[in-house]
Design an enzyme around this catalytic site. Structure first.
Site, PDB file in Angstrom:
ATOM      1  N   GLU A 472     -14.254   0.332 -33.297  1.00 27.99           N
ATOM      2  CA  GLU A 472     -13.388  -0.863 -33.905  1.00 27.99           C
ATOM      3  C   GLU A 472     -14.072  -1.614 -35.089  1.00 27.99           C
ATOM      4  O   GLU A 472     -13.340  -2.090 -36.057  1.00 27.99           O
ATOM      5  CB  GLU A 472     -13.053  -1.701 -32.855  1.00 27.99           C
ATOM      6  CG  GLU A 472     -12.233  -1.154 -31.630  1.00 27.99           C
ATOM      7  CD  GLU A 472     -10.831  -0.532 -32.192  1.00 27.99           C
ATOM      8  OE1 GLU A 472     -10.236  -0.995 -33.502  1.00 27.99           O
ATOM      9  OE2 GLU A 472     -10.180   0.581 -31.777  1.00 27.99           O
ATOM     10  N   HIS A 475     -13.152  -0.133 -38.426  1.00 24.88           N
ATOM     11  CA  HIS A 475     -11.901  -0.471 -38.776  1.00 24.88           C
ATOM     12  C   HIS A 475     -12.261  -1.966 -39.363  1.00 24.88           C
ATOM     13  O   HIS A 475     -11.503  -2.041 -40.460  1.00 24.88           O
ATOM     14  CB  HIS A 475     -10.974  -0.752 -37.737  1.00 24.88           C
ATOM     15  CG  HIS A 475     -10.336   0.426 -37.321  1.00 24.88           C
ATOM     16  ND1 HIS A 475      -9.750   1.437 -38.136  1.00 24.88           N
ATOM     17  CD2 HIS A 475     -10.123   1.095 -35.908  1.00 24.88           C
ATOM     18  CE1 HIS A 475      -9.150   2.518 -37.398  1.00 24.88           C
ATOM     19  NE2 HIS A 475      -9.416   2.263 -36.023  1.00 24.88           N
ATOM     20  N   HIS A 478     -14.036  -1.482 -42.755  1.00 25.79           N
ATOM     21  CA  HIS A 478     -12.677  -0.981 -43.677  1.00 25.79           C
ATOM     22  C   HIS A 478     -12.005  -2.225 -44.401  1.00 25.79           C
ATOM     23  O   HIS A 478     -11.808  -2.350 -45.524  1.00 25.79           O
ATOM     24  CB  HIS A 478     -11.901  -0.181 -43.275  1.00 25.79           C
ATOM     25  CG  HIS A 478     -11.079   0.912 -44.179  1.00 25.79           C
ATOM     26  ND1 HIS A 478     -10.097   1.816 -43.741  1.00 25.79           N
ATOM     27  CD2 HIS A 478     -10.960   0.880 -45.580  1.00 25.79           C
ATOM     28  CE1 HIS A 478      -9.442   2.440 -44.471  1.00 25.79           C
ATOM     29  NE2 HIS A 478     -10.043   1.990 -45.712  1.00 25.79           N
TER      30      HIS A 478
END
Length: 682
Positions: A472, A475, A478
């Site tokens: 996670e 993410h 990102h």
């Protein structure tokens, strides 16, 4: 409501425009939604009423600047409704879901706006635009076309009905699932029944019982996937069966929380909508705007993987049967036996006991000396907890993230623990999305569902929970690293079957030598995890991959099956449809149930992964190929991190993702590293 009295009516003045959670009240949400809807429709009306010929500035820039109030309230509200829901948020979400769908349709189906975008698309070569601006026109034109902007007025009216009804149904599916998950939590009278759990797990079960007013008892709360992580260590077979039975009962018990009627109506409406939009199936509609492009491409890949995965699972099952015979009782391996017996086989074959690793995965050390440390080594970024900044829940922690030169990067919020008000699973979402055009910074949230021990007890993560935190956080990186001009391309706004790629890559650092030796420290003795244990763990990496791949593929293929029905097909029985779909691909092994059955398959029926759950393994092709690149090029170095950040993570959605991958890797990805990783290479 006066502007000064509603926190959503203007940008936050807090650092990084962090929403002012201390000031936000329930009564602020509805007025902010109402104003947000009205403002954006007026902004779009101003674009279409402009008598001047369409230009990039008066159409695309104006469209990208629209809807800022709505964006502010929506990001905060939907994060709260997922992570800390109440009766109020549940009711408001059911009310707002169809209205939000109608609002989006009012924009995407606006014929005057579509004509302006289409005009710019036709002249895009003549406008002298940079690559990101040109791509913005192309994406809007594609999305509006697929959304039905070119339909007749009558067909648009039908489409609006479909979209609003589907938004209501998917919202209801999620609420039913949360309610049924809470109701089916399994209550035990004594710690002896939970033999095999460690002190931290028992503490969490006792705390969950106390929060329900069941002092002296123990409650095992359910997780989103079929298999509960504690099944790997619970020694009492009947206890394991109770937990698995409860998990699989979600949404099928009748009553208000029965999700079977919703599954049937959702899939029927999606099929009818797809036909209205010119596609044979919902899967065809979805994949048309993903990197896969067609359902056949998805079917070809999944079909290539399913037979060897099922074969490997059967071989693994034979090994488990021997352990079950040794332990006595029935010689039939059941679904609730698999994780427990697999642990025994792993220990016998590789001398690896995942449960024995938990004392080395104390949550705070995993976070600071593992997850954060890896990011610092690779990208040079640093983290400082901001206890002066208030998040949306007392358990959510705020960290300021800075680049190596000290410049601001964004805020990262971690909400680690499970609670009855939080939906299952783990996820990342933005609260503020970066955009040069709007001058907005970045605030991202990671939510997990780790059982919370009693005060004073350490939070010890399982191996899988540690892996999930690294995933996670990929993410989150990102979202933090993307630097784009336009809000449309912010953060993780990429194709669904690409979005899991950066998060999967970040998992590699969990056991990378320089990282694991830095954080995997026994919480009591201070001793580092023995290197020989890590070596044995690496040696066992393909162990049980037949099961892991099969349970995932079963869910992915089930998702595809539901969304491959046509508008002329009739499905009346959810269980029968599931059984037939799994039998058709050879994944109908009762001991290996799908990771998610239909009635608790939140990804596909409420989470935006409809006809897209294949995305995880589709992205894993890129991930496995990228891991090989890092190994070939020196591993954990700043040079490698900077290249990955600049050419992939930092691009956000402003570039075709496969083009960005080629820019990073120097070629297209190959599937062989994935096949080797999962033991499917023959």
């Amino acid at each position: 409501m006066a502007d000064s009295s509603n926190p959503f009516f203007s940008p936050s003045t807090l650092p990084y425009q962090l929403p002012p959670f201390a000031d936000i009240r329930d009564e602020h949400y509805r007025p902010a939604f109402e104003r947000g809807f009205a403002e954006q429709l007026a902004e779009v009306e101003a674009i279409t009423a402009n008598p001047e010929a369409p230009t990039f500035e008066n159409t695309m820039i104006a469209l990208e600047r629209s809807g800022q109030t709505l964006q502010r309230v929506a990001e905060v509200f939907f994060n709260k409704s997922s992570s800390d829901s109440t009766d109020f948020t549940n009711a408001l979400e059911e009310e707002m879901a169809p209205r939000l769908a109608a609002h989006q349709d009012a924009i995407r189906l606006n014929p005057d706006l579509y004509r302006r975008i289409d005009d710019l698309y036709g002249r895009r070569d003549e406008l002298g635009l940079d690559a990101e601006s040109r791509y913005l026109i192309e994406r809007y034109r594609t999305e509006f076309t697929l959304a039905g902007a070119g339909l007749s007025d009558d067909d648009k009216a039908r489409l609006r009905e479909y979209n609003q009804r589907l938004s209501t149904l998917t919202t209801r599916f999620e609420k039913n699932l949360l309610a049924d998950t809470n109701e089916l939590a399994v209550v035990f009278d004594s710690a002896e029944e939970l033999a095999g759990l460690g002190p931290g797990e028992l503490s969490a079960a006792a705390e969950a019982a106390r929060e329900r007013g069941l002092d002296g008892k123990y409650v095992v709360t359910l997780v989103l996937p079929t298999g509960h992580p504690w099944l790997a260590t619970l020694t009492d077979r009947s206890v394991r069966e109770r937990i698995m039975t409860a998990s699989r009962a979600r949404g099928i018990r009748g009553g208000d929380n029965d999700n079977r009627p919703l599954v049937l109506e959702i899939t029927r409406l999606r099929a009818e909508r797809a036909r209205l939009l010119g596609f044979d199936t919902h899967a065809a509609f979805v994949t048309a705007d993903e990197t896969a492009r067609t359902p056949q491409a998805v079917a070809d890949m999944l079909g290539r993987l399913a037979p060897p995965a099922a074969r490997n699972a059967r071989a693994e099952q034979a090994d488990l049967s021997e352990q079950l015979d040794t332990a006595g009782g029935s010689a039939t391996v059941e679904a609730w036996d698999w994780a427990y017996l697999a642990g025994k086989v792993r220990a016998a074959k590789y001398d690896v006991d995942l449960a024995a690793m938990r004392p080395y995965f104390e949550a705070e050390r995993v976070l600071r000396d593992g997850v954060f440390y890896a990011a610092t080594r690779l990208y040079g970024i640093t983290f400082e907890e901001r206890t002066d900044l208030v998040a949306y829940h007392p358990e959510a922690r705020v960290f300021e993230v800075r680049n190596e030169d000290g410049s601001a990067l964004g805020l990262y919020i971690l909400d680690l623990y499970t609670r009855d008000s939080k939906r299952g699973g783990a996820w990342m979402n933005p609260l503020v999305a970066q955009s040069d055009l709007l001058g907005t910074p970045t605030v991202v949230v990671n939510n997990l569902n780790v059982p919370k021990p009693a005060p004073g007890s350490p939070t010890l993560l399982t191996y899988d929970e540690t892996n999930t935190l690294f995933h996670e956080f990929g993410h989150a990186l990102h979202g933090l690293f993307a630097r784009v001009t336009y809000p449309k391309f912010a953060g993780t706004n990429v194709f669904r079957d690409f979005v899991e790629f950066p998060s999967q890559v970040n998992e590699m650092w969990m056991l990378w030598p320089e990282i694991v030796e830095h954080y995997a420290v026994h919480h009591e003795t201070g001793e580092r995890m023995p290197q020989e244990l890590i070596d044995r763990l690496h040696a066992s990496e393909s162990f049980n991959e037949g099961f892991a791949t099969s349970e995932y593929l079963a869910a992915a293929l089930l998702d595809q099956a539901w969304h491959s029905i046509t508008a002329d097909d009739t499905v009346a029985d959810v269980a029968a449809f599931e059984a037939d779909a799994l039998a058709a691909v050879g994944l109908d092994n009762p001991a290996v149930p799908p990771r998610y059955a239909s009635t608790y398959f939140a990804h596909t029926f409420s989470g935006g992964y409809d006809a897209g759950y294949y995305s995880y393994i589709w992205s894993e092709v890129l991930d496995a190929d990228t891991v090989e690149w890092f190994k070939e090029n020196g591993g954990l170095t700043r040079e490698n991190g900077d290249r990955f950040r600049r050419r992939l993570l930092g691009v956000g959605g402003a570039k075709d993702p496969l083009e960005a991958y080629r820019d990073f890797r120097g070629r297209d990805a190959v599937i062989e590293p994935l096949l080797k990783r999962r033991g499917l290479d023959g």
